[in-house]
Design an enzyme around this catalytic site. Structure first.
Site, PDB file in Angstrom:
ATOM      1  N   GLU A 326       0.842  -1.196   0.000  1.00 20.08           N
ATOM      2  CA  GLU A 326       0.000   0.000   0.000  1.00 20.08           C
ATOM      3  C   GLU A 326       0.880   1.250   0.000  1.00 20.08           C
ATOM      4  O   GLU A 326       1.710   1.418   0.897  1.00 20.08           O
ATOM      5  CB  GLU A 326      -0.897   0.045   1.245  1.00 20.08           C
ATOM      6  N   CYS A 327       0.715   2.114  -0.974  1.00 20.70           N
ATOM      7  CA  CYS A 327       1.354   3.430  -1.041  1.00 20.70           C
ATOM      8  C   CYS A 327       2.875   3.308  -0.927  1.00 20.70           C
ATOM      9  O   CYS A 327       3.556   3.037  -1.910  1.00 20.70           O
ATOM     10  CB  CYS A 327       0.761   4.359   0.007  1.00 20.70           C
TER      11      CYS A 327
END
Length: 448
Positions: A326-327
């Site tokens: 994530e990210c």
């Protein structure tokens, strides 16, 4: 039923986080305090955790249906003496111009919690009363039980502002804070996370900042919260222990995780193995990896130097292992990270450079649908949020697991770039918003 109170503001920047954290710290000297934050936020809960010694929880009505949100609240407070809920933005600000959705007011009403309104009273006296009257009148179902006046001047200004608010609004002022209190440093994502001596100094400063607030009266007001059904059973889907190990980096670079995501993975039957890449620790023996976000750009050199970590992630991916990023995790999975014109080698699962930029994306809510290529949730509607200062150059060609209905994603309305069983996304999800996510992640890791 646990006493509870919302610390809300007339807007952003009025001091909610410092005041809420300072109150949590003071209260923690005499009772067990459970902190909460309204909205999608990773940083403010870190302050709450440092102040109380307990994981702070996000209360977000975009992610969580009301019964799930109340269950999370009841479960998290089952052994607490009081709950302090820090609001987001202004008390009534939410997803739309006139509705409640996504607002602090909505959460206050959902939990039957009285509100303490923080007002920036700098250069205001009678006008501070006008602010309070407006907030009090806008929605009679929101009970503004007290006011904190921040950034007041000397004794004369304090006396005038307190008299104006109490006599003209009927709402008591439970405390004031002088404008000479120093503020805390900020970075591009908000208040700077604390570590070591800086953490202790920051907490002491926030605690000192709130000494003008009547703590006994705050507790009394929290005890007037309404009767609401707050189930205390575990909100997670329990699975059978499968001997699956999920590696999760936790350090200064990788620190953006909803605690519910980690707890949901454990509940689904996996063992969580934490490690600290920034401190040189290599990838531990595992069946899958959950790479969260954080401040990758601040520690790019240390990550590049940790070849055991980067090569371990790449090998697991090439062997068909499950990797979910994530990210910051997505950025790690790229070929390189460019910060201020300097390139840093990363894992190389995706052939793009993660480029740090000045323009920010978010914070904003996103909605997406899992495509047939989603390694965990094909065909499923998913809600989350995105907030980043990077983009992938060039946008990777290949399979994408998420078709965006609301939000930007990586490129062209798509997110969740996928190679083999490795997927990277800008979307942060909350496990209780997507109950199938954690069991699917554990099952996928178990197939390695």
């Amino acid at each position: 039923m646990v006493p509870r109170i919302v610390v809300a503001g007339t807007g952003s920047g009025v001091g909610k986080t410092m005041i809420a954290t300072g109150l949590m710290r003071r209260l923690s000297h005499r009772m067990t305090v459970q902190g909460f934050k309204v909205g999608p936020d990773f940083i403010d809960p870190m302050f709450h955790h440092a102040a109380t010694g307990r994981l702070s929880r996000n209360l977000d009505s975009f992610f969580l249906e009301p019964p799930v949100l109340r269950n999370l609240f009841g479960w998290a407070t089952r052994d607490a003496d009081i709950a302090i809920i820090e609001g987001v933005r202004g008390l009534y600000d939410g997803l739309t111009a006139t509705g409640d959705a996504g607002s602090t007011a909505e959460i206050a009403k959902m939990l039957g919690a009285p509100v303490i309104l923080v007002v920036n009273a700098r250069s205001l006296a009678k006008s501070a009363a006008a602010h309070v009257l407006g907030f009090k009148a806008l929605d009679p179902e929101v009970r503004i039980a007290g006011v904190i006046l921040n950034k007041v001047g000397g004794a004369r200004h304090r006396a005038k502002a307190v008299e104006a608010v109490e006599s003209l609004t009927g709402v008591e002022v439970i405390g004031t804070i002088g404008r000479d209190i120093n503020s805390l440093p900020e970075n591009n994502l908000g208040l700077t996370p604390m570590e070591g001596m800086a953490e202790r100094r920051s907490l002491e400063q926030m605690e000192t900042m709130t000494e003008g607030i009547d703590l006994d009266r705050l507790i009394e007001l929290a005890s007037t919260a309404g009767e609401v059904d707050l189930p205390s059973a575990s909100p997670y889907q329990e699975g059978v222990r499968q001997g699956v190990k999920i590696a999760v980096p936790r350090d200064r670079a990788y620190c953006f995780y909803y605690p519910e995501n980690i707890e949901a993975i454990r509940a689904a039957g996996a063992e969580i193995v934490n490690f600290r890449p920034v401190e040189g620790e290599g990838l531990p023996a595992c069946d899958g990896i959950y790479l969260g976000g954080g401040y990758l750009e601040n520690h790019a050199r240390a990550i590049t130097d940790n070849r055991d970590f980067l090569e371990g992630v790449k090998t697991l991916s090439e062997d068909g292992g499950m990797i979910y990023g994530e990210c910051g995790g997505l950025m790690t999975m790229c070929s390189s990270l460019r910060v201020h014109g300097e390139g840093h080698n990363m894992v190389g699962i995706f052939p793009s450079t993660a480029m740090m930029i000045e323009e920010r994306q978010g914070p904003s809510y996103v909605r997406a649908v899992g495509t047939a290529d989603h390694i965990l949730l094909p065909g499923q509607a998913i809600r989350g949020h995105e907030f980043h200062y990077s983009r992938l150059v060039p946008p990777p060609a290949g399979r994408y697991g998420l078709k965006m209905e609301r939000g930007i994603g990586i490129s062209g309305g798509m997110d969740g770039i996928t190679v083999r069983r490795s997927m990277g996304t800008y979307m942060h999800i909350h496990a209780l918003s997507v109950p199938a996510w954690a069991p699917a992640l554990v099952a996928a890791a178990g197939q390695n």
